[in-house]
Design a protein around this motif. Sequence first.
Motif, PDB file in Angstrom:
ATOM      1  N   VAL A 252      61.116  28.203  53.145  1.00 50.15           N
ATOM      2  CA  VAL A 252      62.177  29.375  53.043  1.00 50.15           C
ATOM      3  C   VAL A 252      62.132  30.365  53.995  1.00 50.15           C
ATOM      4  N   ALA A 253      63.031  30.972  54.155  1.00 52.27           N
ATOM      5  CA  ALA A 253      63.273  32.273  55.272  1.00 52.27           C
ATOM      6  C   ALA A 253      63.382  33.528  54.634  1.00 52.27           C
ATOM      7  N   THR A 254      63.606  33.462  53.462  1.00 55.18           N
ATOM      8  CA  THR A 254      64.032  35.027  52.892  1.00 55.18           C
ATOM      9  C   THR A 254      63.237  34.904  51.439  1.00 55.18           C
TER      10      THR A 254
ATOM     11  N   GLY B 153      58.575  25.351  41.957  1.00 57.56           N
ATOM     12  CA  GLY B 153      57.260  24.780  42.923  1.00 57.56           C
ATOM     13  C   GLY B 153      56.805  25.810  43.701  1.00 57.56           C
ATOM     14  N   TRP B 154      56.828  25.485  44.846  1.00 55.06           N
ATOM     15  CA  TRP B 154      56.179  26.492  45.974  1.00 55.06           C
ATOM     16  C   TRP B 154      57.117  26.671  47.075  1.00 55.06           C
ATOM     17  N   ALA B 155      56.885  27.978  47.442  1.00 52.30           N
ATOM     18  CA  ALA B 155      57.721  28.217  48.723  1.00 52.30           C
ATOM     19  C   ALA B 155      56.832  28.638  49.891  1.00 52.30           C
TER      20      ALA B 155
ATOM     21  N   TRP C  92      54.507  34.380  56.904  1.00 51.43           N
ATOM     22  CA  TRP C  92      53.725  35.613  56.439  1.00 51.43           C
ATOM     23  C   TRP C  92      54.308  36.921  57.197  1.00 51.43           C
ATOM     24  N   ALA C  93      54.633  36.600  58.590  1.00 52.32           N
ATOM     25  CA  ALA C  93      54.983  37.719  59.616  1.00 52.32           C
ATOM     26  C   ALA C  93      56.496  38.369  58.877  1.00 52.32           C
ATOM     27  N   SER C  94      57.225  37.295  58.345  1.00 57.70           N
ATOM     28  CA  SER C  94      58.515  37.782  57.758  1.00 57.70           C
ATOM     29  C   SER C  94      58.299  38.390  56.281  1.00 57.70           C
TER      30      SER C  94
END
Lengths: 469, 469
Positions: B405-407, B418-420, B424-426
């Motif tokens: 994911v991005a957001t 489940g998991w995303a 970590w930088a975002s």
Amino acid sequence: MPKSVLTPQAEDFPRWYQDVVAKAELADNGPVRGTMVIRPYGYSIWERMQADMDRRIKEAGARNAYFPLFIPESYLTREAEHVEGFSPELAVVTHAGGKELEEPVIVRPTSETVIGEFMAKWTQSYRDLPLLLNQWANVVRWELRPRIFLRTSEFLWQEGHTAHATEEGARRYAKRIHEDVYAAFMRDLLAMPVVLGRKTARERFAGATNTLALEAMMRDGKALQMGTSHELGQNFARAFDISYLSEHGRQELCWTTSWGSSTRMIGGLIMCHGDDFGLRVPPRLAPVQALVMVVKAGEGVEAAARQVVSDLLARGVRAELDARVDTPFGRRAVDAELKGIPVRVEVGPRDLAEGAVTVVRRIAGGKTSVPLGGVADVVAGSLDDDHEALYAAALAHRDARTTTVATIDEAAEATRTGWALMPWASLGPEGEASLAETGVTVRCLTLPDGSVPQAEDDPDVIAVIGRAY
Amino acid sequence: MPKSVLTPQAEDFPRWYQDVVAKAELADNGPVRGTMVIRPYGYSIWERMQADMDRRIKEAGARNAYFPLFIPESYLTREAEHVEGFSPELAVVTHAGGKELEEPVIVRPTSETVIGEFMAKWTQSYRDLPLLLNQWANVVRWELRPRIFLRTSEFLWQEGHTAHATEEGARRYAKRIHEDVYAAFMRDLLAMPVVLGRKTARERFAGATNTLALEAMMRDGKALQMGTSHELGQNFARAFDISYLSEHGRQELCWTTSWGSSTRMIGGLIMCHGDDFGLRVPPRLAPVQALVMVVKAGEGVEAAARQVVSDLLARGVRAELDARVDTPFGRRAVDAELKGIPVRVEVGPRDLAEGAVTVVRRIAGGKTSVPLGGVADVVAGSLDDDHEALYAAALAHRDARTTTVATIDEAAEATRTGWALMPWASLGPEGEASLAETGVTVRCLTLPDGSVPQAEDDPDVIAVIGRAY
Ligand SMILES: [Zn+2]
Ligand SMILES: [Zn+2]
């Protein structure tokens, strides 16, 4: 041999014991009075005891389980109005979750009551029998006069609990644990001669119809009970309603047994085999059977020592390298003596120049120069002999300190330094009670051939009398 | 396959879990709320876990010891005036020896403080380092919402504590435990894929400079932390004065680590591999790998079954005979499914007349008729395949339920099932804090190639985000 760093046994046996426990790095006192820290070396001995005993218990068909540390107060104390009314051996949790508990919780002194409750659930039908359970766990019995391994407020043990359809089944199983598990373990692993017998009514476990015990003599002539196996008749089953539906469709009460052994055995091991130089660990038990020591640094010395370790390992000997040449050799040798490592192989530049090493035996004693190629054979042979030698020495000591007597006065006299053997028919419960006033007890009843009497009133029954830990 | 006796996973996963624990006879609730009875089958799985883990820990050079259950109140609570002021997770003994204790005693929630005290005693010189200790024991942390194996007021665990001369030594050792002990154990014995990573500052163990964790995905898409290994810098050493005299004669503080794993892993095993028919036990772990069942009584049937057991044992397969023909076969088969025994070999009169038996595979599924002489080979081959199959299925499930994911909104959405994975930088500590409000956490930080980042601020670092047990 290097000069001992211990109080000699003959001078002060209890002090010698404390010294060995501390200096062999077996255990230390915990911060709460009566508790102990079992140090890595002591624990490695316990782990080997536990693994061997566990194998024997499993061969006898029992399965391990784990029951909770905490027991509801109501299981152990029916009447006490305040926790001060509880048995003094109990440790009581009154607060948890940040508040006072509605019902105080006892830290298990044994898991008997909880196991009884679950055995009642699990024995529904004759198909569930025999139910053979064992547990390895810590238990707590508050001790006012603690002594490491012998009497500690917390100790490690195994407790077995079994349920059977018939009295005969329960009796056979209690005997099987007594002989095939406990006695065999003590003889074959610990190299300790034990007297197998039954307890008198006075010494019997409360609730048992018969208590089978194993008694060993310590170096000071006192007895240590190394384990017990109880026939509980239907008493325990009745209390916990451990019953089953028989093949004939009737609800029947079970017959149960229980049996236990503990870290106390480590105390027994120390006091049975130890000498003025420290512990002597029987080779089959020893975590390290042969310590291969680099005496001092030198061309090829460590490489040669490593080769000896490899040869020993290949021969099935539990060998370890000690190459800590920045610690004085004498200190390392004393340490190995204290820890009772059966064999030291000393590898030094001088011997090595002649293709030899020195084998030093802790149990039989003596030093021999052995050619490098022959070390593995010599060490393996020594270990076999050492087991027998240790057993024989303990037996000879016991025999030498055991006196056959005819009167109570003679028994009292003999038990100053060892054990007395006296016909139970002459001693009887009254004589037993009179000896008990001076701290002398009937350790067990046995038969002349070493077997266990079926009943107390067999005319051949012999009382083994002594002072006990 | 027989009809399931469990609540289906899809219908109610927590209920399914409870059903498996009860019906596979793994464990039961103890009489004191939050405690558990680990039943023989459940305990046999734990024993095999423990033995394998113990071997790996010893290969990493650590030695076992045992520290007391009871810890003086003063070790854990500096200020509390009354026991109500203690942390709610603590169970407090206020009475023992038949009276109120002068100083209350805590039942260990961990042995960290006592071990710290003794490590300080035992590390005198650089020669004593590294000091590598491990303990297997029960610990108590009062639980208000207990769940068997996952959160219980008492559980069994191992805790390792080590002291090193250098930061680099401590770091290397924490990593060694993380990878060579824990990850290898989970992959090779439990057949569980785990993500290796470091914790964010928010999720890090208090007092640690770095917490390494292993996260596994359960069948419901949630995460379970299977073990942790902490670098403690010099924080712990400073608190307990764990220092040593260096080779250069200077007194120096040690660098320490600690690491632990517990009976919680049994919960992870159940929820990672279990299906609607019960537990599925990875073959290398399974106490019984092949159950040889006498379908019904008949001429020579039991003898043939015994022969199959012998053949399997000779082939190195842990095989057991089930000849309980007075219990309906269907019930026994369902029981074997529930317990997740990898292979059943069904021996019945009809098949036997044709010289064959039926091999039923719990993990891969399917039944095959196999000629008597070929059973051992077929079973041994199945077991090898089953380990891989179980691992691959768990990995495929994890991959299917993991979304890049991005957001933060996408992360919240993905973690419903489940998991995303998100850079970590975002995300950063602020995004992490906002997700935490809805119970979604960063399970760990990892790198695209599965390795563990040296630091949080590496631009490639990925946050593994999920809901956790
Ligand atoms: Zn209070
Ligand atoms: Zn009080």
